[in-house]
Each structure stands twice: as C-alpha cells, then as structure tokens.
Design an enzyme around this catalytic site. Structure first.
Site, PDB file in Angstrom:
ATOM      1  N   TYR A  63     -83.992  21.777  56.963  1.00  0.00           N
ATOM      2  CA  TYR A  63     -82.881  21.452  56.071  1.00  0.00           C
ATOM      3  C   TYR A  63     -81.757  22.468  56.236  1.00  0.00           C
ATOM      4  O   TYR A  63     -81.957  23.667  56.058  1.00  0.00           O
ATOM      5  CB  TYR A  63     -83.348  21.392  54.620  1.00  0.00           C
ATOM      6  CG  TYR A  63     -84.183  20.175  54.285  1.00  0.00           C
ATOM      7  CD1 TYR A  63     -84.328  19.117  55.178  1.00  0.00           C
ATOM      8  CD2 TYR A  63     -84.844  20.077  53.071  1.00  0.00           C
ATOM      9  CE1 TYR A  63     -85.091  18.007  54.872  1.00  0.00           C
ATOM     10  CE2 TYR A  63     -85.613  18.956  52.752  1.00  0.00           C
ATOM     11  CZ  TYR A  63     -85.730  17.935  53.654  1.00  0.00           C
ATOM     12  OH  TYR A  63     -86.496  16.827  53.348  1.00  0.00           O
ATOM     13  N   GLY A 290     -82.437  14.208  45.481  1.00  0.00           N
ATOM     14  CA  GLY A 290     -81.816  14.968  46.557  1.00  0.00           C
ATOM     15  C   GLY A 290     -80.371  15.320  46.311  1.00  0.00           C
ATOM     16  O   GLY A 290     -79.502  14.982  47.113  1.00  0.00           O
ATOM     17  N   ARG A 296     -75.193  15.563  38.496  1.00  0.00           N
ATOM     18  CA  ARG A 296     -76.047  14.499  39.037  1.00  0.00           C
ATOM     19  C   ARG A 296     -77.507  14.755  38.653  1.00  0.00           C
ATOM     20  O   ARG A 296     -78.249  13.834  38.333  1.00  0.00           O
ATOM     21  CB  ARG A 296     -75.883  14.480  40.556  1.00  0.00           C
ATOM     22  CG  ARG A 296     -76.657  13.396  41.275  1.00  0.00           C
ATOM     23  CD  ARG A 296     -75.914  12.104  41.241  1.00  0.00           C
ATOM     24  NE  ARG A 296     -76.369  11.233  42.333  1.00  0.00           N
ATOM     25  CZ  ARG A 296     -76.520   9.924  42.205  1.00  0.00           C
ATOM     26  NH1 ARG A 296     -76.255   9.347  41.050  1.00  0.00           N
ATOM     27  NH2 ARG A 296     -76.900   9.195  43.212  1.00  0.00           N
TER      28      ARG A 296
END
Length: 325
Positions: A63, A290, A296
């Site tokens: 990542y 994610g 969010r």
C-alpha cells in the site's frame, strides 16, 4: 443491533465489527518521502476510527509502496499505549515491480514471506502483527512450504494469527491441510454493487450462475470453519452514498435511490445503510472501510446499530441485481 458474532471472536480476538482499511495512508504510490502533512492525515483518520469504535486496522506491504505502514507506525510512535489497544493486520505476497528475478508477480515463497514480515514490522515499528494475510493466490505456491513458514512466524512471535485474501474455499482448504496454524480470515470484494457472494448461492441451478465469478461454496465453507469474512470495497466507491451515478446502469441509480430513502427514513447516513446490508448476512461479514477522510469514516458511525428488515434487505438486493427473486 443483534448482529451475528464475528468469527474472530471465536478465536478470542476482540475485533470491532468494522475495520479501517489504510490503503490510502501515505499519499500517492510513488517514491516520494512521507511529509508531516501525511502523518497528520493518518492521525486524523485513526482518531475518527477510534471515535466510532473501530479497533481493527488493515494494511498491506504494497500500500502506497510501504508508506501506509510507515505512516501508521508514526501514528503509533506518537501515541504511547495505542498499539496494545488495537488489532493490526497486514498482507504480503505481491511484488509490485519487476526485479532481477522477473516481472511484477505474486510470490508466496518462504523467503519472500519472511522478508515481507520483517519489512512490515520495521515500517510499523512494532514487534508483532496480530494477523498476516496472504494477499493473492500464487499459482506457484507450495502448500507445505507456506505451512512451514507460517508455523515458523507463529513460533517466533512475529505473527499471532493468519489468513488469506481473495481466495476460494478449495484454495483455503488445501493450504489449511498443510498448515499447523489455523487460517482465520478471508478478505474478498463484497458490497451492494459486487453481489457475487450472494449470487453464488441463490443462482445455483439457474442460468444466471454462468456469469458469476465469485467462488461457489466459499461463504458456506468460511462460516463452517469459523473463518472471518472481510469485505474490501464495501462502500462500492461511493456509488450509493453521494457519488454521481447518472449515466451508469439503471440498477445503480435505482439502488442509490433506495439507499437514500432508507437512510432518510431512519435518520442515518447512506453509508450506514450500505454497510448494514452487508452485515446482516449471517456469516458476520466485517466491512473494511477504505477511506482516510475523517468525515467519510464518521459517516459509518451508525452502521452497527442499523438493523434492516428482511424485506429491506431483499429490496436492496433485487434492485442491485436488476431482477425479482
């Protein structure tokens, strides 16, 4: 909410129903150094997750090319005591770029797994991982070799638990046959948009089954073996929670309308409805959110307490698949 107990609890792992996916920690997938702004961004995401009860964090060695783990490691170093309050999960098994040995590829050789774990621990600045997942199925993997290296990592104390990602039931069964440590997690793409996990069961002996790529029997196998199913991409890239969907297939627009209607009726966010739909499945699915944006993450606050009726669940499912049952 009377949701199904997480299979991780069967293994004495007190994981939260939601997981924060840290794929976006560290900025872009480039070789540029980590800035103080990226670390602050990581702090804010972790704080938002903790605020809504998330104690489980998901990473992978690839990542942002390792920067995601460095950022979370910096957050841990600046918050003494936090490490023992959370569950850290990372993945290995993908070589992002070509090298002297070959092109970009999957690699679950013992040497690569051992080196990957050492790199993960170094970047995070910790002594052990709670859970290590094998990121993708490697067609050249040797089950006995994998079983031996997982046992070695467990005995050394570097990894406490193990699992896989993006694998079907027979792939897991083969690995488990050669492993002395249990595989307790399987992470797959599942959402109100990616409904193959439901279709695999309900379209048995029907013509629709021919187009489904989700591995049949995987949901049932994981339930029977107390393997935690985790959903990556559970918010479907925002298709039902505010992203513009005009011009997309009619099923997306209809499902988005239903999600927003149900959210307004309950006084919760659309994100809570989308996640609640996943979590109603009796397998005890753990959605992996994610996002690095605090707003969010906070929008998922009510997901655990949002209980959909069977009628509502099937209404959303039927809208997404575009047909009646």
């Amino acid at each position: 909410m009377s949701y199904t107990q997480l299979p991780l609890h069967h293994h004495q792992i007190p994981a939260s129903p939601l997981v924060l996916g840290c794929m976006r920690f560290g900025g872009e997938w480039d070789g540029l150094p980590i800035t103080s702004d990226l670390v602050v961004e990581g702090h804010r995401a972790v704080e938002a997750a903790l605020e809504i009860g998330i104690n489980h964090f998901d990473l992978a060695d690839i990542y942002t090319r390792g920067k995601a783990e460095y950022v979370l490691g910096q957050v841990l170093s600046e918050n003494p005591g936090l490490r023992e309050q959370i569950i850290i999960q990372s993945k290995c098994g993908i070589r992002l770029v070509g090298d002297d040995e070959g092109p970009q590829r999957y690699d679950t050789s013992a040497a690569h797994i051992l080196a990957s774990v050492d790199g993960i621990l170094h970047r995070l600045g910790i002594d052990y991982l709670d859970i290590l997942l094998l990121h993708r199925p490697d067609p050249l993997s040797h089950p006995q070799e994998i079983g031996d290296v997982l046992a070695k990592l467990h005995q050394s104390g570097k990894v406490r638990h193990f699992g896989v990602s993006n694998m079907g039931s027979e792939q897991i069964r083969l690995l488990q046959k050669h492993s002395r440590v249990p595989l307790i997690v399987n992470q797959l793409e599942m959402s109100l948009d990616k409904i193959g996990f439901v279709e695999a069961g309900v379209t048995v002996n029907r013509v629709q089954a021919k187009d489904n790529v989700f591995p049949y029997g995987t949901m049932e196998y994981c339930q029977a073996e107390h393997i935690q199913l985790q959903a990556w991409g559970p918010l479907a890239q925002g298709r039902f929670t505010g992203r513009v969907v005009e011009g997309q297939r009619p099923e997306i627009e209809l499902t988005a309308e239903l999600v927003n209607r149900m959210a307004k009726e309950r006084g919760v966010t659309p994100e809570s409805i989308v996640l609640a739909w996943l979590m109603k499945h009796p397998a005890g699915i753990q959605p992996v959110i994610g996002s690095i944006r605090p707003e969010r993450i906070l929008a998922c606050r009510d997901a655990v307490e949002t209980e959909l009726t069977r009628y509502e669940w099937y209404e959303l499912y039927s809208a997404s698949c575009g047909r009646r049952m």
